[in-house]
Design an enzyme around this catalytic site. Structure first.
Site, PDB file in Angstrom:
ATOM      1  N   HIS A 212       0.891  -1.320   0.195  1.00 49.10           N
ATOM      2  CA  HIS A 212       0.032  -0.263   0.067  1.00 49.10           C
ATOM      3  C   HIS A 212       1.116   1.176   0.047  1.00 49.10           C
ATOM      4  CE1 HIS A 212      -3.335   2.893   1.356  1.00 49.10           C
ATOM      5  NE2 HIS A 212      -4.684   1.458   0.534  1.00 49.10           N
TER       6      HIS A 212
ATOM      7  N   ASP B 205      -8.066  -5.088   0.355  1.00 48.10           N
ATOM      8  CA  ASP B 205      -7.995  -6.090  -1.315  1.00 48.10           C
ATOM      9  C   ASP B 205      -8.283  -7.942  -0.559  1.00 48.10           C
ATOM     10  OD1 ASP B 205      -9.651  -4.032  -2.332  1.00 48.10           O
ATOM     11  OD2 ASP B 205      -8.169  -3.493  -2.987  1.00 48.10           O
TER      12      ASP B 205
END
Ligand code: CMC
Length: 430
Positions: free
Chosen positions: A307, A364
């Protein structure tokens, strides 16, 4: 005395003010930079650039913290409903009984799409991706709203547009699914809650009526809350940029849906499950998967890891991982993909490549496993993310329009092309 940054350029000194946010984010304010020095900044991928101040969401990427309007995401996911969270994000405070009842009433009254819009569904090719359908339909919603542009974001027109978007997006998503499996649409039921209504529109059929399932509704609420905002991410920045031209809310949100579709952003939830399926079907060992994920010459990617902001465990992934464990235990579900996911996570958390780059599971990684458990098809995972993210997009659109320093978004560039040259007629070329 407030801090300043001293900038030296061509034997001259300039002082740049430093701004400190409420959670001690520190920013060098360069708004006068070009006017005073002639310089612009270059920051590919906006890795160091704050495009705005905002009071909607706070992220501490090093410590895995995410809060909406000050409330920790863990508390909201555990206790709140999605409409309550949407209200919080858009209007700034949790609603009282009356405000929530009014908001719910508006969602109920605006759940249907115009019957003429159903013709649009007829023309959609059977293999169309649900994200393409969703963005086309959201754009089309503006055509059915005579006041599609609310100049004042604190007006009744704006409130109505908010309710239309949040409620109709859910109906459109369920209709696209029914269309893809060739079943008749199930219309929204005014007596059902937001999530229960969605599950009913998705899964009710004449052959198999949908029985209300409080556990799945709770899971869906938590998933949508988890997705509801994430400050200046790719799709939200897109909504802000498009909205900064004073494009209407439908058009701005539609641009956000398209930005979310990409596999580096919201599309990663579909890509992550497809990767787990690929591992399962190909029989690749976890060692092979790890080697391929680390090989820069291999196009294989471990979606659901890494991320831009989180350099520790993504707090959203933590909530979802706990929820997976709870739901699977309560329902006695056994999904081999979950075993692969657990093993991959363990290996990645102990692998030097992942440790050095601070790559952890992101939102996710586990969301797809939960969506599968609810019965949502894989190609609709990103649509679920979009339904969840909608209040965040709207909140940012509103915050930007309410900002007294409102400005159209218009980044600069450093030109690296050819210098001026003269046009060459066709017969003199080459
Ligand atoms: N697997 C293997 N290596 C990775 C991964 C991954 N999933 N993610 C990043 N890296 C490596 C990358 O190759 C780079 O290595 P090196 O320094 O040797 O060149 C390093 O880690 C830094 O990565 P980056 O791509 O420069 O970082 P970024 O901040 O530009 O990109 C990201 C962040 C999310 C796009 C990226 O981590 C990625 O592509 N992850 C997979 C896609 C994914 O899961 N996206 C969903 C993000 S969460 C939902 C949302 O909010 O959008």
């Amino acid at each position: 005395m407030s801090d300043k940054v001293e900038l030296k350029y061509k034997n001259k000194s300039y002082e740049l003010p430093v701004m400190i946010g409420t959670e001690n984010d520190i920013a060098m304010d360069i708004s006068r930079l070009r006017a005073e020095t002639g310089l612009i900044t270059l920051d590919v991928g906006y890795q160091n650039t704050g495009s705005t101040t905002s009071s909607i969401a706070y992220i501490d990427g090093n410590n895995g913290v995410l809060r909406y309007r000050g409330y920790p995401i863990e508390q909201l996911a555990e206790n709140a409903t999605f409409p309550e969270t949407a209200y919080l994000l858009i209007y700034g405070e949790l609603p009282n009984y009356e405000q929530l009842a009014n908001f719910r009433r508006m969602l109920t009254q605006n759940a249907l799409v115009h019957e003429d819009m159903l013709h649009f569904f007829v023309g959609i090719p059977p293999m169309a991706h649900p994200m393409g359908i969703l963005s086309s339909m959201v754009n089309a919603l503006a055509l059915y709203d005579p006041k599609y542009y609310a100049e004042e974001s604190d007006s009744e027109d704006f409130d109505l547009m908010v309710a239309r978007l949040i409620s109709k997006v859910r109906t459109i998503a369920a209709f696209s699914y029914k269309k893809s499996i060739g079943e008749p649409f199930v219309y929204p039921d005014a007596k059902k809650s937001y999530c229960s209504n969605f599950l009913n529109m998705m899964f009710h059929s004449h052959a198999k009526p949908y029985d209300e399932d409080p556990l799945l509704e709770k899971v869906l609420n938590a998933l949508l809350i988890i997705h509801a905002d994430h400050e200046q991410n790719c799709s939200t920045s897109t909504v802000r940029l498009v909205g900064s031209s004073k494009a209407n809310l439908y058009a701005s949100v539609c641009a956000g849906i398209n930005a979310l579709w990409g596999p580096l952003h919201g599309g990663a939830n579909q890509a992550a499950i497809e990767t787990l399926l690929q591992i399962q079907e190909s029989g690749m060992s976890i060692d092979q998967v790890m080697d391929r994920a680390k090989d820069k010459n291999d196009s294989f990617k471990l979606f659901g890891f890494g991320h831009r902001i989180y350099k520790s465990y993504d707090p959203r992934a933590k909530v979802l991982k706990n929820l997976v464990a709870k739901v699977f235990a309560e329902r006695n579900i056994n999904d081999p993909l979950l075993d692969i996911a657990y093993e991959l996570e363990q290996r990645a958390l102990n692998d030097d490549y992942f440790i050095e780059r601070k790559l952890y599971p992101n939102v996710d990684f586990y969301s797809g496993i939960l969506y599968r458990a609810i019965g949502i098809p894989v190609n609709m995972f990103t649509v679920m993310f979009a339904i969840g993210r909608l209040p965040g997009w709207i909140a940012h659109w509103k915050e930007m329009h309410d900002d007294p320093n409102f400005k159209i978004g218009r980044p600069r560039q450093v030109y690296t092309g050819l210098l001026e040259r003269s046009y060459v007629p066709m017969d003199e070329r080459y």
